[in-house]
Enzyme design. Structure first.
Site, PDB file in Angstrom:
ATOM      1  N   GLU A 131     -10.631 -68.538  26.596  1.00 31.68           N
ATOM      2  CA  GLU A 131      -9.571 -68.331  25.609  1.00 31.68           C
ATOM      3  C   GLU A 131      -9.926 -67.282  24.557  1.00 31.68           C
ATOM      4  OE1 GLU A 131      -7.118 -69.360  26.733  1.00 31.68           O
ATOM      5  OE2 GLU A 131      -6.872 -71.511  26.961  1.00 31.68           O
ATOM      6  N   HIS A 189     -16.645 -75.881  26.780  1.00 38.26           N
ATOM      7  CA  HIS A 189     -15.811 -76.153  27.957  1.00 38.26           C
ATOM      8  C   HIS A 189     -16.248 -77.474  28.565  1.00 38.26           C
ATOM      9  CE1 HIS A 189     -13.772 -75.584  31.840  1.00 38.26           C
ATOM     10  NE2 HIS A 189     -13.017 -74.732  31.186  1.00 38.26           N
TER      11      HIS A 189
HETATM   12  N1  ACO Z   1     -17.211 -75.741  18.243  1.00 38.83           N
HETATM   13  C1  ACO Z   1     -18.098 -76.566  17.660  1.00 38.83           C
HETATM   14  N2  ACO Z   1     -18.579 -77.666  18.243  1.00 38.83           N
HETATM   15  C2  ACO Z   1     -18.150 -77.934  19.468  1.00 38.83           C
HETATM   16  C3  ACO Z   1     -17.234 -77.123  20.149  1.00 38.83           C
HETATM   17  C4  ACO Z   1     -16.771 -75.975  19.484  1.00 38.83           C
HETATM   18  N3  ACO Z   1     -15.894 -75.145  20.060  1.00 38.83           N
HETATM   19  N4  ACO Z   1     -16.983 -77.649  21.365  1.00 38.83           N
HETATM   20  C5  ACO Z   1     -17.693 -78.767  21.455  1.00 38.83           C
HETATM   21  N5  ACO Z   1     -18.409 -78.945  20.316  1.00 38.83           N
HETATM   22  C6  ACO Z   1     -19.351 -80.026  20.012  1.00 38.83           C
HETATM   23  C7  ACO Z   1     -18.615 -81.298  19.629  1.00 38.83           C
HETATM   24  O1  ACO Z   1     -18.326 -81.341  18.254  1.00 38.83           O
HETATM   25  C8  ACO Z   1     -19.626 -82.335  20.043  1.00 38.83           C
HETATM   26  O2  ACO Z   1     -20.646 -82.362  19.060  1.00 38.83           O
HETATM   27  P1  ACO Z   1     -21.337 -83.755  18.602  1.00 38.83           P
HETATM   28  O3  ACO Z   1     -21.952 -84.274  19.882  1.00 38.83           O
HETATM   29  O4  ACO Z   1     -22.317 -83.329  17.583  1.00 38.83           O
HETATM   30  O5  ACO Z   1     -20.228 -84.614  18.123  1.00 38.83           O
HETATM   31  C9  ACO Z   1     -20.236 -81.758  21.313  1.00 38.83           C
HETATM   32  O6  ACO Z   1     -20.062 -80.333  21.218  1.00 38.83           O
HETATM   33  C10 ACO Z   1     -19.571 -82.242  22.600  1.00 38.83           C
HETATM   34  O7  ACO Z   1     -18.161 -82.188  22.455  1.00 38.83           O
HETATM   35  P2  ACO Z   1     -17.140 -82.782  23.537  1.00 38.83           P
HETATM   36  O8  ACO Z   1     -15.845 -83.103  22.856  1.00 38.83           O
HETATM   37  O9  ACO Z   1     -17.787 -83.866  24.326  1.00 38.83           O
HETATM   38  O10 ACO Z   1     -16.951 -81.531  24.478  1.00 38.83           O
HETATM   39  P3  ACO Z   1     -15.884 -81.395  25.635  1.00 38.83           P
HETATM   40  O11 ACO Z   1     -16.599 -80.853  26.808  1.00 38.83           O
HETATM   41  O12 ACO Z   1     -15.111 -82.614  25.864  1.00 38.83           O
HETATM   42  O13 ACO Z   1     -14.905 -80.320  24.998  1.00 38.83           O
HETATM   43  C11 ACO Z   1     -13.491 -78.489  24.660  1.00 38.83           C
HETATM   44  C12 ACO Z   1     -14.452 -79.202  25.639  1.00 38.83           C
HETATM   45  C13 ACO Z   1     -12.258 -79.386  24.406  1.00 38.83           C
HETATM   46  C14 ACO Z   1     -13.024 -77.187  25.312  1.00 38.83           C
HETATM   47  C15 ACO Z   1     -14.249 -78.198  23.341  1.00 38.83           C
HETATM   48  O14 ACO Z   1     -15.384 -77.415  23.598  1.00 38.83           O
HETATM   49  C16 ACO Z   1     -13.357 -77.552  22.292  1.00 38.83           C
HETATM   50  O15 ACO Z   1     -12.617 -78.262  21.581  1.00 38.83           O
HETATM   51  N6  ACO Z   1     -13.423 -76.178  22.156  1.00 38.83           N
HETATM   52  C17 ACO Z   1     -12.593 -75.480  21.190  1.00 38.83           C
HETATM   53  C18 ACO Z   1     -11.163 -75.312  21.720  1.00 38.83           C
HETATM   54  C19 ACO Z   1     -11.077 -74.326  22.877  1.00 38.83           C
HETATM   55  O16 ACO Z   1     -11.669 -73.255  22.862  1.00 38.83           O
HETATM   56  N7  ACO Z   1     -10.329 -74.741  23.924  1.00 38.83           N
HETATM   57  C20 ACO Z   1     -10.123 -73.924  25.132  1.00 38.83           C
HETATM   58  C21 ACO Z   1     -10.918 -74.435  26.278  1.00 38.83           C
HETATM   59  S1  ACO Z   1     -10.773 -73.430  27.728  1.00 38.83           S
HETATM   60  C22 ACO Z   1      -9.387 -73.993  28.539  1.00 38.83           C
HETATM   61  O17 ACO Z   1      -8.973 -75.123  28.389  1.00 38.83           O
HETATM   62  C23 ACO Z   1      -8.606 -73.091  29.435  1.00 38.83           C
END
Ligand code: ACO
Length: 369
Positions: A314, A259
């Site tokens: 989610e 998140h």
């Molecule tokens: N699975 C695996 N790795 C992840 C995940 C995940 N679900 N989420 C983040 N990471 C990793 C990224 O790959 C990144 O790794 P790296 O630094 O080695 O490249 C690191 O964590 C940071 O990622 P960011 O993109 O900076 O994280 P951000 O806070 O921007 O992303 C998000 C948040 C978009 C929700 C992300 O966690 C994601 O894509 N999750 C999966 C989709 C999901 O569940 N979305 C629903 C969110 S809840 C809502 O919106 C109501």
């Protein structure tokens, strides 16, 4: 200040693409503490609100903004009447939905509601989403829409309009808990969008249609369907570990984890986990999902030690909505049914207290000679 001096100040101001950490509104509606993992809605912790009805939460969110104060009982009655009104408005528009996805169809139907409607706009907007969502789902299957029953509670009637039958009380309760849980969540992208539009005095429906357009994106309201796709793709107990390891090795994201704001577990995940556990559907789906969740959390800790990645809302949204009978392509619309509570509250608050939202951009193009 002279024009040149203003330009110099703006050039010196650090820009914030994504507006991370920028405070763009003051609100009494909700507060998200991402470090503590706490969500406060209208002065109450989510965990304490979870047993309330959706109508009770609407009364809290709207209490300072409606022209006439309404308690939960009055809201229940008003929503019933407004469901009937929006059903009548919708009927002639149904043939125009062909070829649209469920969320596009919802966008079309909501756009048909006039900004100068006479009933309290917030009530009409909240009433409309279940009526439209149920009809859109049935229309896609070639089934006629089921008229609302104004005497029923909002969640009960939502499921009845969807399935054309009475749902078990535990399913109605689970849907109510879901709608309460997602009712408001600070200045998320869709709420911000609705407030920007409201700040121009464009009106309630223009504002909430904008909110829906922002919600539709896969980075906001589009994740719960893919959670179920992931569970289906894993398929069996023995495939959990290899599937998750392969997915992470390919650099993919596990749906329902991580998140932008929460650095600890999303408090909404626990409320929804409780709601889905109470359903005891006997299919084994929930127990299977819990094992996938535990393995995913273990692997994420191991593979991404520097980034706290916890279960988000989610993951259990997907399980609740599937268990109460929604098809997965309608999940974003059901999210909108809950979040409409917050959008309408924020629009009313913005109209009452806000100022035109008009930030600046930094020009990085070519300057004339
Ligand atoms: N699975 C695996 N790795 C992840 C995940 C995940 N679900 N989420 C983040 N990471 C990793 C990224 O790959 C990144 O790794 P790296 O630094 O080695 O490249 C690191 O964590 C940071 O990622 P960011 O993109 O900076 O994280 P951000 O806070 O921007 O992303 C998000 C948040 C978009 C929700 C992300 O966690 C994601 O894509 N999750 C999966 C989709 C999901 O569940 N979305 C629903 C969110 S809840 C809502 O919106 C109501």
């Amino acid at each position: 200040m002279t024009k040149t001096a203003t330009a110099a100040v703006l050039t010196a101001t650090p820009s914030a693409p994504g507006l991370d950490d920028v405070i763009a509104a003051e609100t009494r509606l909700s507060h998200v503490d991402g470090q503590a993992g706490e969500l406060i809605i209208a002065g109450h912790r989510l965990a304490d609100l979870a047993a309330s009805s959706f109508e009770e939460v609407l009364a809290l969110l709207w209490r300072d903004f409606l022209p006439e104060p309404m308690d939960a009982a009055a809201i229940r009655i008003a929503l019933g009447k407004a469901r009937q009104k929006t059903f009548d408005l919708m009927q002639p528009l149904l043939p125009g939905l062909r070829g649209l996805s469920p969320v596009e169809a919802l966008r079309l139907l909501l756009s048909a509601l006039p900004d100068d409607a006479r009933a309290p706009h917030a009530v009409l907007a909240v009433a409309a989403v279940p009526v439209f969502t149920a009809a859109i789902t049935r229309h896609a299957k070639g089934l006629a829409p089921v008229p609302p029953d104004a005497s029923r509670g909002h969640s009960e009637d939502f499921l009845r309009m969807l399935r054309n039958e009475q749902s078990a009380p535990d399913k109605v309760r689970a849907l109510d808990t879901y709608l309460v849980t997602v009712s408001d969540h600070g200045l998320n992208a869709s709420t911000f969008t609705a407030r920007v539009i409201a700040s121009t005095k464009a009106g309630m429906f223009s504002s909430v249609v904008g909110g829906l357009c922002a919600l539709k994106g896969p980075l906001h309201g589009g994740a719960p369907g893919p959670v179920l796709d992931m569970l289906d793709a894993i398929g069996s107990e023995r495939n959990i570990l290899p599937w998750l390891e392969d997915s992470l090795a390919r650099g993919e994201r596990l749906m329902g984890f991580g998140h932008r704001i929460y650095r600890v577990r999303d408090p909404r995940a626990d409320v929804l986990k409780g709601a889905v556990a109470a359903l005891q559907d006997g299919s084994g789906r929930i127990a299977f999902a819990a094992r996938v969740e535990a393995e995913a959390l273990r692997l994420l800790k191991e593979k991404k030690p520097l980034r706290p990645l916890e279960t988000n809302v989610e993951f259990y949204t997907a399980l609740v909505l599937e268990a109460v009978g929604f098809p997965r392509d309608s999940f974003t619309n059901v999210f909108a049914a809950g979040r409409m509570a917050g959008w309408t509250g924020h629009v009313l608050e913005q109209e009452q207290t806000g100022r035109l939202i008009r930030p600046q951009s930094r020009y990085i193009g070519v300057m004339p000679d």
